[in-house]
Design a protein around this motif. Structure first.
Motif, PDB file in Angstrom:
ATOM      1  N   PHE A 131       4.577 187.869 -57.737  1.00  0.00           N
ATOM      2  CA  PHE A 131       4.746 186.868 -58.781  1.00  0.00           C
ATOM      3  C   PHE A 131       3.592 185.870 -58.844  1.00  0.00           C
ATOM      4  CE2 PHE A 131       9.134 188.263 -58.278  1.00  0.00           C
ATOM      5  CZ  PHE A 131       9.530 188.373 -59.597  1.00  0.00           C
ATOM      6  N   SER A 177      10.639 193.598 -55.903  1.00  0.00           N
ATOM      7  CA  SER A 177       9.178 193.625 -55.997  1.00  0.00           C
ATOM      8  C   SER A 177       8.679 194.943 -56.572  1.00  0.00           C
ATOM      9  CB  SER A 177       8.525 193.316 -54.648  1.00  0.00           C
ATOM     10  OG  SER A 177       8.883 194.257 -53.682  1.00  0.00           O
ATOM     11  N   TYR A 186       9.514 194.816 -60.352  1.00  0.00           N
ATOM     12  CA  TYR A 186       8.593 193.899 -61.022  1.00  0.00           C
ATOM     13  C   TYR A 186       7.202 194.517 -61.142  1.00  0.00           C
ATOM     14  CZ  TYR A 186       5.998 189.723 -62.224  1.00  0.00           C
ATOM     15  OH  TYR A 186       5.191 188.822 -62.852  1.00  0.00           O
ATOM     16  N   ARG A 205       7.177 197.099 -63.974  1.00  0.00           N
ATOM     17  CA  ARG A 205       7.209 196.456 -65.299  1.00  0.00           C
ATOM     18  C   ARG A 205       5.892 195.741 -65.592  1.00  0.00           C
ATOM     19  NH1 ARG A 205      12.500 195.622 -67.801  1.00  0.00           N
ATOM     20  NH2 ARG A 205      13.956 196.788 -66.521  1.00  0.00           N
ATOM     21  N   LYS A 206       5.289 195.168 -64.584  1.00  0.00           N
ATOM     22  CA  LYS A 206       4.031 194.457 -64.776  1.00  0.00           C
ATOM     23  C   LYS A 206       2.932 195.428 -65.194  1.00  0.00           C
ATOM     24  CE  LYS A 206       1.373 190.875 -62.449  1.00  0.00           C
ATOM     25  NZ  LYS A 206       1.196 190.154 -61.189  1.00  0.00           N
TER      26      LYS A 206
END
Length: 184
Positions: A87, A173, A176, A179-180
């Protein structure tokens, strides 16, 4: 862990990793396992130092259970650090987030003030954090005198809760990261 992982968030390295034939899931697993080796080395070093400071007291039944509890919590801390690295994009934000997570959970979960002194509503809130279960286990381990399955069952259960937190943070994680990469 978050600072180490920051290296992999640099633009050039991130682009090279994204175009490689290795899947994001596998890459995250390899990075996690690499960080686990690092955590294991640091953990062994800390326990060697603890042995020099505490001597054979560290090798008692209680001491061994304390060591296992610390290792389980180290795995959870690794997962938290791994998640934070996904993040945050710079050292300053990592430092801020890690301080908030570390100090906040320490205050709420009995690291600075014993759990027995905390009000019931604070303990209720603290149960959603892995630090609570670690500190609760430390209290249980310190007071255990009979070592059998019945006396160790709550300690093992709490360790499983901590490992479940670690797994959840790791899965978040990975999701994420996927998707990132997919959405930029």
């Amino acid at each position: 862990i978050s600072i180490i992982m920051l290296t992999f968030n640099k633009e050039g390295i991130k682009k090279r990793n994204n175009i490689s034939s290795t899947s994001i899931k596998r890459m995250n697993l390899e990075l996690y396992l690499g960080n686990l080796v690092f955590v294991l080395c640091i953990f062994v070093l800390i326990n060697i130092i603890a042995y020099f400071l505490l001597g054979d007291e560290l090798l008692t039944k209680n001491g061994i259970i304390f060591i296992v509890n610390s290792f389980v919590f180290s795995i959870c801390a690794l997962s938290i650090g791994f998640l934070v690295s996904k993040f945050c994009t710079n050292k300053e934000s990592i430092s801020g987030v890690v301080n908030i997570i570390g100090l906040g959970s320490s205050f709420l979960c009995g690291s600075f003030v014993p759990l027995s002194y905390l009000p019931a509503y604070v303990k209720s809130i603290a149960k959603v954090l892995p630090s609570y279960w670690f500190n609760y286990n430390n209290d249980l381990i310190a007071n255990i005198t009979v070592f059998n399955f019945n006396s160790l069952r709550p300690i093992i259960f709490n360790m499983l809760i901590i490992l479940l937190f670690a797994l959840v943070f790791f899965i978040i994680s990975i999701i994420y990261s996927k998707r990132k990469v997919k959405f930029g």
